[in-house]
Design a protein around this motif. Sequence first.
Motif, short mmCIF file in Angstrom:
data_model
loop_
_atom_site.label_atom_id
_atom_site.label_comp_id
_atom_site.label_asym_id
_atom_site.label_seq_id
_atom_site.Cartn_x
_atom_site.Cartn_y
_atom_site.Cartn_z
N ASP A 75 0.82 -1.21 0.00
CA ASP A 75 0.00 0.00 0.00
C ASP A 75 0.85 1.26 0.00
N ARG A 76 2.05 1.18 0.55
CA ARG A 76 2.94 2.34 0.58
C ARG A 76 3.72 2.52 -0.72
N GLY A 77 3.65 1.52 -1.61
CA GLY A 77 4.28 1.66 -2.92
C GLY A 77 5.58 0.92 -3.10
N LEU A 78 5.94 0.06 -2.15
CA LEU A 78 7.13 -0.78 -2.30
C LEU A 78 6.67 -2.13 -2.86
N ILE A 79 7.01 -2.39 -4.11
CA ILE A 79 6.49 -3.55 -4.84
C ILE A 79 7.64 -4.51 -5.14
N HIS A 80 7.44 -5.78 -4.78
CA HIS A 80 8.46 -6.82 -4.90
C HIS A 80 8.04 -7.82 -5.97
N VAL A 81 8.86 -7.97 -7.00
CA VAL A 81 8.65 -9.03 -8.00
C VAL A 81 9.59 -10.16 -7.62
N PRO A 82 9.07 -11.24 -7.03
CA PRO A 82 9.93 -12.25 -6.42
C PRO A 82 10.64 -13.14 -7.44
N GLU A 83 11.68 -13.78 -6.96
CA GLU A 83 12.36 -14.79 -7.76
C GLU A 83 11.39 -15.93 -8.07
N GLY A 84 11.43 -16.43 -9.30
CA GLY A 84 10.58 -17.56 -9.66
C GLY A 84 9.27 -17.18 -10.30
N ARG A 85 9.03 -15.87 -10.50
CA ARG A 85 7.89 -15.33 -11.25
C ARG A 85 6.55 -15.45 -10.53
N GLU A 151 1.53 0.46 -9.51
CA GLU A 151 2.06 1.82 -9.45
C GLU A 151 3.17 1.95 -8.41
N PRO A 152 4.27 1.21 -8.60
CA PRO A 152 5.33 1.22 -7.59
C PRO A 152 6.03 2.57 -7.47
N ASP A 153 6.36 2.92 -6.24
CA ASP A 153 7.28 4.03 -5.99
C ASP A 153 8.71 3.51 -5.95
N LEU A 154 8.86 2.24 -5.64
CA LEU A 154 10.14 1.53 -5.71
C LEU A 154 9.84 0.09 -6.09
N LEU A 155 10.58 -0.43 -7.06
CA LEU A 155 10.37 -1.79 -7.55
C LEU A 155 11.58 -2.64 -7.19
N ILE A 156 11.33 -3.75 -6.49
CA ILE A 156 12.38 -4.74 -6.21
C ILE A 156 12.25 -5.87 -7.22
N LEU A 157 13.29 -6.10 -8.00
CA LEU A 157 13.31 -7.19 -8.97
C LEU A 157 14.30 -8.23 -8.47
N ASP A 158 13.79 -9.39 -8.10
CA ASP A 158 14.61 -10.44 -7.51
C ASP A 158 14.95 -11.48 -8.57
N GLU A 159 16.21 -11.49 -8.98
CA GLU A 159 16.74 -12.44 -9.97
C GLU A 159 15.90 -12.49 -11.25
N PRO A 160 15.68 -11.35 -11.92
CA PRO A 160 14.85 -11.38 -13.13
C PRO A 160 15.46 -12.13 -14.31
N SER A 161 16.78 -12.35 -14.29
CA SER A 161 17.41 -13.01 -15.44
C SER A 161 17.58 -14.51 -15.24
N ILE A 162 17.21 -15.03 -14.06
CA ILE A 162 17.48 -16.44 -13.77
C ILE A 162 16.68 -17.35 -14.70
#
Length: 234
Positions: A75-85, A151-162
């Motif tokens: 809700d605060r805008g910190l969005i996590h795209v986890p490893e493994g999709r 609508e992320p204010d910060l996006l965490i991308l965890d191992e997007p190339s794996i």
Amino acid sequence: MLEIDNLRAGYGAVEVLRGVSLDIHDGEIVALLGSNGVGKTTTSSVLSGLLPAWSGQIRFKGEPIAGLSPQAIVDRGLIHVPEGRHIFPNLAVRENLELGAYRRGKANRARNLERVMETFPRLRERSGQKAGTLSGGEQQMLAIGRGMMAEPDLLILDEPSIGLSPLLVEEMFALIGKLNESGLPILLVEQNVLQSMEIAARAFVMENGEIRLSGPTAQLMDDPELKRSYLGLA
């Protein structure tokens, strides 16, 4: 945008993070680098509220978030795209994307959906297709696109190339750079040191739950320890 100070966390009695400190400024890509098992994914899990911090401080946009639920952090805008999709394989591509706006971004769902389709044209081509039938690279695009719907204010991308082929890795890093062009700050959690440093402004290199090296990527590229340990150069 994000400040982490002396963060400690782990699983059961096993301490994984041993005093991690890092920061991300508005508009930049920061890479959190290191080999498998050093604590990178644990760090992103703590930041998104999936794993509790044992001690230390986490401030997002100046406000403490350690101890908040994953829903409150989203809700605060910190969005996590986890490893493994972690897509929904039996739902269509469009349905997966729309679920990204379930908690945040509902009011602008149509506009954000169009933005994602423009960024990832292949998702538009496959919008009615079941997500489980997509290629690995397309599924990663879908996972990132779903994160963008919030609508992320910060996006965490965890191992997007794996798990991607070398050609798709190149494409994925180019797309991450494109996302950042609009000013979106990104924490890029990766094993792929060289290509991550090509698009990141700064990097933090993790070993055994601690930050061993940090600084501007141009400076780190000349660091003899990084060349020896991660790039295979003498």
